[in-house]
Scaffold this motif. Structure first.
Motif, PDB file in Angstrom:
ATOM      1  N   UNK A 101      49.841  43.891  48.393  1.00 58.72           N
ATOM      2  CA  UNK A 101      48.959  44.100  47.236  1.00 58.72           C
ATOM      3  C   UNK A 101      49.747  44.792  46.112  1.00 58.72           C
ATOM      4  N   UNK A 147      49.720  44.802  54.367  1.00 62.88           N
ATOM      5  CA  UNK A 147      48.691  44.424  53.384  1.00 62.88           C
ATOM      6  C   UNK A 147      48.861  45.243  52.110  1.00 62.88           C
ATOM      7  N   UNK A 188      41.047  44.692  47.043  1.00 59.92           N
ATOM      8  CA  UNK A 188      40.906  43.238  47.033  1.00 59.92           C
ATOM      9  C   UNK A 188      41.233  42.666  45.648  1.00 59.92           C
ATOM     10  N   UNK A 189      42.508  42.750  45.241  1.00 55.84           N
ATOM     11  CA  UNK A 189      42.848  42.246  43.910  1.00 55.84           C
ATOM     12  C   UNK A 189      42.714  40.733  43.808  1.00 55.84           C
ATOM     13  N   UNK A 190      42.481  40.272  42.596  1.00 53.44           N
ATOM     14  CA  UNK A 190      42.400  38.814  42.381  1.00 53.44           C
ATOM     15  C   UNK A 190      43.828  38.281  42.348  1.00 53.44           C
ATOM     16  N   UNK A 191      44.052  37.228  43.099  1.00 53.00           N
ATOM     17  CA  UNK A 191      45.416  36.664  43.181  1.00 53.00           C
ATOM     18  C   UNK A 191      45.509  35.463  42.250  1.00 53.00           C
TER      19      UNK A 191
END
Lengths: 183, 432
Positions: A169, A165, A108-111
């Motif tokens: 990512x 997905x 769940x990387x920060x976008x």
């Protein structure tokens, strides 16, 4: 003008109201169409077909739920039909496993990307991946629904989504790194 | 189950806004308009069909009802001597010898107060009629004899006088005070050799005069002004949109269109299909014209093979778009008031383009061109008028008229959303 009055006026075939409804939703709906297609011209074609359907079927809108949501569903369905009909997309809708995936740092990387940058990344996905990712991650469709909509197995949708997905990512991480170096 | 990544993507994508180009709305607008026009056309087409069907039904029903009423029927009541098989029909004609049951002839100069008919039907009797064929009854069926009496058109029936006259002419037939005479005007279409056996024929009904069902000819002339009717919303939205401001496309506006002189000359037929309803069929030549202002002839750009002419979109000279269409109108006229000869007419017309020099305007090139292939060839039009009848027999009519073409004028370009319209005054003369 509230949506109720606007819809009623559109049903009376008032051109000004139709234009107002179009102006109200055209920009956001073009964003939706943009994510499903590979070119802005195709996105506008989908938008055009979608709005024609909206105006011709507006009497079916029963004011249950947001008008924007109802229009958005029409746009998504129109976009999927466009992908199915268009031979250029049809061949690419064959779900291949050609993409080589690298290990990703975070699930769940920060976008930090701009909306359009992210949309362009989604558009870089192979059409099969692109459609499934849009439908599941953004529109909230289940894999069962996606399977029915695209005519594929639920399991296929699930696996394709995972790949899409991961690929996205990976691209986001690479872009973030490049941006960091540039700064 | 949506994770953090999906939520972020969703938020980002929800904020994505892209401005579509103006042609998208144009296409959407055109598609909706086309669909609505199709629906409207279908509606009017079905309405016209329905009107035609109702008119036809009314016409045939009236004719069917009128057939037995075309004769005068004498029904005998409380008259033992004649109550069996006595029905009399006399077609209207010039005076002819009358046959008496005994076979002798006598000339009758009796004038009845109106044209009417008597048929004498007597069982197992053979009777001869002077000047006509013998009527026999081989099977012993009722025999019908027609006796023609001098008719006096235009007079109303005086039942008492008629009974007396019939009694004098046919002494063997008792027509007493209980006899009822029913008459309905003309006997031209009466099946004279058929005995009146319908129950309706034996019943008394009020005296009723039926209007003539003949076709009449009509010549008419219409003069007025014609124009293009265009969706104002399209025009204003198209040219004022901020999205297209500054771009070549849509930054130019064409010349204003001014109405021009228009005339119609036509001939047709008209028929009463009801007491207050008429059907009109015609063939007419319609000349339309509109005025626009164009600049210099820029035909240097023209492709000589296509024989196109181009004009700049700058003020300069007056250009008259001249359009000639052959039209086939079908309309139904209603007399609005019983006592007044004011009629309202509504109908549809099919039109075929005969000639046009109308210019096509392209917002992209900002030029006018004479592209004949761009003109539509077939037109469906709506027309409506009010007509007031004048003259001793109301054979001259005059009144305002409006005509609108459902079909758009051109296939593409600025005037592709325009519809030809005409407003004027019509005067016509009706004759037999």
């Amino acid at each position: 003008m509230d949506h109720y009055r606007l819809v009623k006026d559109c049903l009376k075939q008032k051109a000004a109201a139709q234009r107002e409804l179009y102006d109200l939703f055209a920009t956001s709906m073009l964003g939706v169409c943009y994510r499903y297609t590979k070119s802005i011209a195709d996105a506008e074609d989908v938008l055009q077909d979608g709005f024609i359907k909206v105006f011709l079927n507006l009497k079916q809108y029963k004011f249950e739920g947001e008008l924007g949501g109802w229009i958005r569903r029409i746009m998504v369905t129109t976009a999927i039909n466009f992908l199915k009909k268009n031979s250029r997309y049809q061949t690419e809708l064959l779900f291949t496993d050609e993409e080589s995936l690298h290990a990703i740092a975070s699930e769940n990387p920060k976008i930090n990307l701009e909306a359009k940058e992210l949309a362009n990344m989604i558009r870089q996905l192979p059409p099969g991946y692109q459609a499934i990712f849009n439908l599941h991650a953004i529109e909230g469709y289940t894999h069962v629904e996606i399977g029915k909509l695209l005519g594929i197995q639920e399991a296929t949708s699930r696996s394709q989504y995972s790949r899409a997905r991961a690929l996205l990512i990976q691209w986001i991480e690479q872009t973030e790194k490049t941006s960091a170096y540039a700064r | 189950m949506q994770g953090e990544f999906e939520k972020q993507v969703q938020q980002k994508m929800d904020s994505l806004r892209l401005v579509p180009s103006e042609p998208v709305w144009e296409q959407v607008h055109d598609a909706i308009k086309k669909r609505n026009d199709r629906r409207r056309f279908l509606f009017f087409f079905l309405l016209a069909l329905l009107t035609g069907a109702v008119g036809l039904w009314y016409f045939t029903a009236t004719n069917r009802d009128a057939t037995p009423q075309h004769s005068s029927v004498i029904s005998q009541k409380n008259s033992p001597a004649t109550e069996k098989n006595t029905t009399k029909i006399i077609p209207p004609a010039t005076m002819l010898p009358v046959t008496t049951p005994g076979g002798s002839f006598k000339k009758s100069s009796e004038k009845l107060s109106a044209r009417f008919a008597i048929t004498i039907t007597k069982k197992q009797r053979v009777m001869k009629q002077a000047g006509t064929k013998e009527l026999t009854s081989p099977g012993g069926n009722p025999v019908q004899q027609s006796i023609e009496l001098k008719s006096t058109p235009g007079l109303t029936i005086n039942a008492a006088e008629d009974k007396k006259a019939i009694n004098r002419l046919l002494p063997d037939t008792r027509i007493d005070s209980n006899t009822t005479i029913v008459s309905k005007d003309s006997l031209m279409e009466m099946p004279g050799k058929q005995p009146l056996s319908e129950p309706a024929a034996n019943k008394a009904s009020p005296v009723k005069k039926i209007a003539s069902r003949k076709w009449h000819n009509i010549l008419y002339l219409q003069v007025g002004v014609s124009s293009y009717l265009q969706g104002s919303s399209l025009k204003s939205n198209f040219y004022s949109s901020p999205a297209t401001a500054g771009s070549n496309y849509g930054s130019s506006t064409p010349s204003n269109t001014s109405p021009g002189f228009s005339w119609v000359a036509g001939a047709g037929v008209i028929k009463d299909i009801g007491r207050r309803i008429q059907l009109t069929l015609a063939l007419q030549l319609h000349y339309y014209s509109t005025h626009i202002t164009v600049g210099a002839d820029s035909s240097v750009l023209a492709n000589s093979l296509l024989s196109l002419r181009y004009y700049a979109n700058t003020p300069g000279q007056d250009y008259v778009n001249k359009i000639s269409i052959a039209e086939l109108p079908v309309s139904i006229d209603f007399q609005l008031l019983k006592q007044s000869p004011l009629r309202w007419s509504a109908g549809l017309a099919y039109g075929r383009l005969l000639h046009s020099n109308a210019l096509t305007y392209s917002p992209v090139s900002n030029l006018y061109s004479t592209d004949k292939n761009n003109n539509k060839k077939d037109f469906i039009q709506l027309q409506s008028s009010l007509q007031y009848a004048l003259g001793p027999k109301q054979q001259i009519s005059i009144g305002p008229l409006f005509q609108y073409s459902f079909t758009k004028l051109q296939r593409y370009g600025y005037y592709a959303s325009s519809h030809l319209s005409f407003i004027g005054v019509q005067t016509g003369i009706k004759f037999k």
